[in-house]
Scaffold this active site. Structure first.
Site, PDB file in Angstrom:
ATOM      1  N   SER A  67     -51.035 -31.998  19.439  1.00  0.00           N
ATOM      2  CA  SER A  67     -52.423 -31.741  19.053  1.00  0.00           C
ATOM      3  C   SER A  67     -53.209 -33.036  19.123  1.00  0.00           C
ATOM      4  O   SER A  67     -52.654 -34.101  19.388  1.00  0.00           O
ATOM      5  CB  SER A  67     -52.480 -31.178  17.632  1.00  0.00           C
ATOM      6  OG  SER A  67     -52.237 -32.232  16.711  1.00  0.00           O
ATOM      7  N   LYS A  68     -54.487 -32.926  18.854  1.00  0.00           N
ATOM      8  CA  LYS A  68     -55.399 -34.078  18.863  1.00  0.00           C
ATOM      9  C   LYS A  68     -54.848 -35.275  18.090  1.00  0.00           C
ATOM     10  O   LYS A  68     -55.121 -36.418  18.433  1.00  0.00           O
ATOM     11  CB  LYS A  68     -56.733 -33.676  18.204  1.00  0.00           C
ATOM     12  CG  LYS A  68     -57.600 -32.811  19.058  1.00  0.00           C
ATOM     13  CD  LYS A  68     -58.727 -33.637  19.665  1.00  0.00           C
ATOM     14  CE  LYS A  68     -59.346 -32.974  20.856  1.00  0.00           C
ATOM     15  NZ  LYS A  68     -58.487 -33.035  22.049  1.00  0.00           N
ATOM     16  N   ARG A  69     -54.124 -34.991  17.016  1.00  0.00           N
ATOM     17  CA  ARG A  69     -53.572 -36.082  16.192  1.00  0.00           C
ATOM     18  C   ARG A  69     -52.690 -37.006  17.029  1.00  0.00           C
ATOM     19  O   ARG A  69     -52.566 -38.187  16.740  1.00  0.00           O
ATOM     20  CB  ARG A  69     -52.706 -35.516  15.058  1.00  0.00           C
ATOM     21  CG  ARG A  69     -53.474 -35.041  13.859  1.00  0.00           C
ATOM     22  CD  ARG A  69     -52.531 -34.559  12.781  1.00  0.00           C
ATOM     23  NE  ARG A  69     -51.679 -33.472  13.252  1.00  0.00           N
ATOM     24  CZ  ARG A  69     -50.363 -33.545  13.387  1.00  0.00           C
ATOM     25  NH1 ARG A  69     -49.725 -34.634  13.069  1.00  0.00           N
ATOM     26  NH2 ARG A  69     -49.673 -32.506  13.818  1.00  0.00           N
ATOM     27  N   HIS A  70     -52.053 -36.449  18.044  1.00  0.00           N
ATOM     28  CA  HIS A  70     -51.143 -37.265  18.848  1.00  0.00           C
ATOM     29  C   HIS A  70     -51.876 -38.055  19.927  1.00  0.00           C
ATOM     30  O   HIS A  70     -51.387 -39.066  20.400  1.00  0.00           O
ATOM     31  CB  HIS A  70     -50.091 -36.373  19.529  1.00  0.00           C
ATOM     32  CG  HIS A  70     -49.231 -35.639  18.549  1.00  0.00           C
ATOM     33  ND1 HIS A  70     -49.413 -34.305  18.268  1.00  0.00           N
ATOM     34  CD2 HIS A  70     -48.213 -36.055  17.772  1.00  0.00           C
ATOM     35  CE1 HIS A  70     -48.525 -33.920  17.367  1.00  0.00           C
ATOM     36  NE2 HIS A  70     -47.782 -34.968  17.050  1.00  0.00           N
TER      37      HIS A  70
END
Ligand code: GLU
Length: 500
Positions: free
Chosen positions: A258-261
């Site tokens: 996800s965006k977090r990565h």
């Protein structure tokens, strides 16, 4: 039988790594079996679908370089390939299931369904989904009410045994035999909404059947839907396609990517300066391994090697560093001309050719091509060409004086070194090659008793505007003696203007 698989995205977002991996495996499987690869747009949830996401889908795959054999934009025998254009078809199939007593009308209002949910939440109940209230309304009565215009949906009747709940079984090509207790399956999901639109489950199964899809590939997040679909195939009396659920693509922390990565949409990778070939190569390895010891594959090589026994069951970890490595590998395979062409759009955006969005002149284009050998080895992203090569296209800003002074030296020494280096500029700019330039500099350094590094350091700063830059000798040859001398003199003037 003709093998057919399909990529069936809902255009509710940008194309991302996970979905592109599914499409790529669809493509590779079709290519490796002589089958057909179909694109079908699953836009039944109209409130979430947007035209710009459809455009993004087409742009993405055109850029990636692999495409479907049949689809909304290319046509084909099963057209239309957009579910919102097939609305009429689904309704009749929902009614067919009612006739077969495998589905029923549900008259529950949204308010009632919300209330059940809230009550369950308040009671911390683990029960989810519909409470099957309308399942027992006699069929004739339900039909009368529906025909009379009462708002209703159509729900699938999940078979439930009297005592032991029946079980739904299927064989997954990757995961093996799978069994679901029907009591654990989504309780009687909606097939046809009150506005006449089908839900994902109905449209997906009907279309896979009508389009003669033989293989359904999708990520494991869809596993809970599959028993429903099997129940529907069975209720219609149709043969179900083969299913294969791919392992999820996760970040290094084991959580869904996800965006977090980091970047997840193909657009982001493209804007960051990734090559399509690097992405395709890397994505093809997310959950599959082909040949021991071989990591670099063209699309054609992948298609030759792909088969379902190459897939892994384990989660596919997305490693941004590895993707970067692939980018470097593909960059180094390019000729000067190819690489310049790839870097050019980014350089135009960055204003390398004399201002924002300015296209290069013929002369600038040639200069850009000639400069590629200076950066190819160290380039990680295509976006880096412009910042690295700015000094070839316009005079760099003069850096602060300290930048010219080698370690353990002072300003006087730096000025002296730069003067000496100046004597070499013409000779270096006219050298045949790096080796030739090196011989010339070495001879001079030895004859004059100066250290090679000290001699070249102030010259590098004068020419490129920085201590760290692409190779100096090559830069001098590209720039030419005349410009190089102007820059050296400019630097000397600035240094000697300093007090002390
Ligand atoms: N429309 C679904 C999606 O957005 C398709 C899932 C499937 O392949 O059945 O991924």
């Amino acid at each position: 039988m003709q093998i057919k698989d399909r990529y069936a995205p809902s255009p509710t977002g940008l194309q991302h790594i996970g979905s592109v991996r599914t499409a790529l495996f669809d493509y590779l499987f079709a290519r490796s079996t002589g089958g057909k690869f179909i694109l079908r747009l699953e836009d039944t949830d109209q409130s979430r679908c947007e035209e710009r996401f459809v455009q993004n889908l087409y742009d993405t795959f055109r850029w990636l370089g692999f495409y479907w054999d049949e689809g909304p934009d290319v046509g084909g025998p099963s057209a239309p390939y957009v579910q919102s254009e097939r609305r009429e078809i689904y309704r009749n199939y929902a009614l067919e299931l009612i006739e077969k007593d495998r589905a029923y009308y549900c008259f529950c209002s949204t308010e009632r369904l919300d209330k059940i949910r809230q009550e369950r939440e308040a009671a911390h109940s683990s029960q989810t989904g519909y409470d099957r209230q309308c399942r027992n309304i006699p069929r004739e009565e339900a039909r009368r009410r529906a025909d009379g215009g009462e708002p209703c949906t159509v729900r699938l009747k999940i078979p439930l045994g009297e005592r032991d709940a029946p079980v739904t079984r299927y064989h997954d090509l990757l995961l093996g035999d799978i069994e679901w207790k029907n009591s654990d399956v989504n309780p009687d999901p909606v097939l046809l909404k009150s506005d006449g639109f089908p839900t994902y489950h109905l449209a997906n199964v009907v279309d896979d059947h009508l389009m003669e899809i033989t293989h359904v590939f999708r990520a494991q997040e869809w596993l809970p839907s599959t028993p429903l679909h099997i129940i529907m195939y069975e209720a219609f009396g149709w043969t179900a396609p083969e299913f294969c659920h791919f392992p999820m693509v996760v970040g290094t922390d084991g959580k869904k990517l996800s965006k977090r990565h980091g970047a997840t949409s193909i657009d982001e990778f493209r804007n960051q300066g990734y090559l399509n070939e690097a992405l395709v190569n890397y994505v093809a390895l997310l959950g599959a391994s082909y040949e021991e010891g071989k990591e670099v594959y063209s699309l054609g090589e992948l298609a030759e090697r792909f088969s379902l026994d190459k897939l892994n069951k384990a989660q596919a970890i997305f490693d941004y560093k590895k993707l970067e490595w692939y980018n470097g590998v593909y960059i180094r395979m390019k000729s000067d001309r190819e690489l310049a062409e790839l870097c050019q759009p980014y350089a135009v955006t960055a204003g390398l050719f004399g201002g924002p969005a300015r296209e290069p002149s013929e002369e600038q284009r040639n200069l850009f091509i000639r400069a590629m050998p200076l950066i190819r080895e160290r380039l990680v992203y295509l976006t880096e060409a412009a910042p690295k090569l700015g000094y070839l296209f316009s005079e760099p800003a003069l850096p602060p004086v300290e930048e010219f002074i080698p370690k353990k030296a002072d300003l006087t020494a730096a000025v002296d070194l730069l003067r000496r280096a100046r004597d070499l500029v013409t000779s270096l700019a006219e050298a045949e090659s790096d080796e030739d330039a090196e011989v010339r500099v070495k001879e001079y350094a030895e004859a004059n008793g100066v250290k090679l590094g000290d001699l070249l350091m102030p010259l590098r700063v004068a020419i490129t505007g920085a201590r760290v830059s692409p190779p100096l000798f090559g830069s001098l040859r590209i720039l030419g003696a005349e410009k190089a001398l102007v820059r050296t003199d400019r630097a000397l003037a600035a240094l000697t203007r300093q007090p002390g």
